[in-house]
Design a protein around this motif. Structure first.
Motif, short mmCIF file in Angstrom:
data_model
loop_
_atom_site.label_atom_id
_atom_site.label_comp_id
_atom_site.label_asym_id
_atom_site.label_seq_id
_atom_site.Cartn_x
_atom_site.Cartn_y
_atom_site.Cartn_z
N ASN A 70 0.82 -1.21 0.00
CA ASN A 70 0.00 0.00 0.00
C ASN A 70 0.86 1.26 0.00
OD1 ASN A 70 -2.95 -1.08 0.55
ND2 ASN A 70 -1.58 -2.24 1.88
N THR A 72 1.39 3.40 -2.21
CA THR A 72 0.87 4.56 -2.94
C THR A 72 -0.20 5.31 -2.17
OG1 THR A 72 -0.73 3.15 -4.09
CG2 THR A 72 1.38 3.54 -5.19
N ARG A 119 7.06 0.12 3.17
CA ARG A 119 6.78 1.26 2.29
C ARG A 119 8.07 1.77 1.64
NH1 ARG A 119 2.54 4.99 2.07
NH2 ARG A 119 3.09 7.12 1.47
N LEU A 123 8.95 1.95 -2.35
CA LEU A 123 9.23 3.25 -2.98
C LEU A 123 10.70 3.43 -3.31
CD1 LEU A 123 6.97 5.60 -0.80
CD2 LEU A 123 6.51 4.73 -3.10
N PHE A 298 7.16 10.47 -2.80
CA PHE A 298 5.82 9.89 -2.86
C PHE A 298 5.02 10.51 -4.00
CE2 PHE A 298 1.32 10.46 -1.69
CZ PHE A 298 0.92 9.15 -1.65
N CYS A 299 5.10 11.85 -4.15
CA CYS A 299 4.34 12.53 -5.21
C CYS A 299 4.83 12.10 -6.59
CB CYS A 299 4.48 14.05 -5.06
SG CYS A 299 3.62 14.70 -3.62
N LYS A 301 6.17 9.23 -7.32
CA LYS A 301 5.70 7.85 -7.50
C LYS A 301 4.22 7.86 -7.93
CE LYS A 301 6.06 3.27 -6.57
NZ LYS A 301 7.10 2.35 -7.05
N MET A 302 3.41 8.69 -7.30
CA MET A 302 2.01 8.79 -7.64
C MET A 302 1.81 9.30 -9.06
SD MET A 302 0.00 7.63 -5.34
CE MET A 302 -1.54 8.33 -5.89
N ARG A 304 3.84 8.90 -11.59
CA ARG A 304 4.17 7.84 -12.52
C ARG A 304 3.01 6.84 -12.65
NH1 ARG A 304 9.31 7.97 -10.02
NH2 ARG A 304 8.82 6.11 -8.80
N ILE A 305 2.38 6.54 -11.50
CA ILE A 305 1.25 5.59 -11.53
C ILE A 305 0.09 6.16 -12.30
CG2 ILE A 305 -0.45 4.44 -10.06
CD1 ILE A 305 1.77 4.25 -7.94
#
Length: 308
Positions: A70, A72, A119, A123, A298-299, A301-302, A304-305
């Motif tokens: 989890n 993301t 996590r 990441l 984190f941003c 990574k988000m 890219r998703i």
């Protein structure tokens, strides 16, 4: 989960288990359950703690896996989603101990760190002491105000202590990213080991430092501010008398133990921080990320998703 991730998950689980066993078997520990006695507890023994550790250890693997699966989810949403696993882990503990709370604080602290490790791995953030602590701080941002500071019916000892004395206990430590461990316990532990001290002695010294510094809400719950002050003053005096390793330190700790037992005082919060210290000490202390770096990663990574 990849083979390398599985190996890391098992390592985190084993380190959490070893942290709890290391804390348990360290002897003597003033007011706490150890190989010498049951401290200020008449409802638990060394075997109670061993049963508890055996019951809760598999759950640290679950915490890691949740963090990895989890990664993301926004950090601020994680705590509420992790809690059902924590409650299940506590249920396993109570089943093993006959309803006795042996490790509730440790489940909270080491569970969060295990989630952070999962996590970080997902990441591709370096799994260092600081990074995991900063992630836990991010998960727990605002927890003290939300859970301890809100007006209404006081349900737990932690809430009562916070509202009367302003001491935030385990929640405050988590929200700070375990600042007491990062700034006090770990530097002392590392320094003593580098000087050639054995692990057992280094942990004893760290425990004394924690007892002298930590505003342990367990002590306040049992003995009020006077109980906390007694323990902090006693530990501070021992440190002043023994600035270097002393052959009679164990004897003095036994007397400290007897004094706390006589007063029904048990510094359980400091015991949890000692376990956290050992757990984090197994990780490297390099490649520090700030909370802002973690948020930025984190941003990205988000993004890219979302864009795939």
């Amino acid at each position: 989960m990849s083979h390398s991730n599985e190996k890391l998950a098992v390592r985190i689980r084993c380190n959490a288990e070893r942290a709890l066993l290391t804390e348990l078997f360290l002897t003597p520990k003033p007011g706490l359950v150890d190989r010498r006695n049951s401290g200020a507890h008449n409802d638990m023994t060394l075997q109670t703690f061993i049963r508890s550790i055996n019951a809760i250890s598999p759950w640290f693997l679950r915490f890691f896996e949740w963090g990895a699966s989890n990664a993301t989810i926004a950090p601020g949403e994680c705590l509420a989603l992790i809690r059902p696993i924590g409650f299940e882990c506590e249920t396993a503990m109570f089943a093993a101990t006959g309803g006795i709370n042996t490790h509730k604080g440790a489940i909270f602290a080491l569970g969060l760190l295990s989630v952070a490790a999962g996590r970080a791995e997902a990441l591709r953030i370096d799994i260092t002491r600081e990074n995991l602590c900063f992630m836990v701080a991010d998960f727990c941002h605002g927890i003290v105000g939300r859970e301890l500071g809100n007006a209404g019916r006081t349900r737990t000892a932690g809430e009562r202590v916070y509202r009367r004395y302003g001491l935030s206990g385990a929640r405050g430590e988590a929200e700070s990213g375990f600042a007491t461990v990062r700034r006090l316990a770990l530097p002392i532990y590392d320094d003593l080991l580098q000087q050639g001290d054995c692990e057992n002695h280094a942990l004893m010294r760290v425990l004394l430092e924690l007892l002298a510094f930590n505003a342990d809400t367990n002590l306040v719950s049992r003995g009020g501010v006077d109980g906390l002050t007694f323990v902090r003053d006693y530990a501070s005096n021992l440190l002043l008398q023994n600035p270097k390793p002393a052959s009679d330190l164990l004897d003095k700790l036994c007397l400290f133990d007897d004094a706390l037992i006589a007063r029904n005082l048990s510094p359980g919060g400091s015991a949890d921080l000692l376990a956290v210290t050992w757990f984090l000490a197994q990780l490297p202390a390099s490649k520090i990320w700030t909370l802002e770096c973690v948020d930025r990663h984190f941003c990205k990574k988000m993004n890219r998703i979302v864009n795939t």
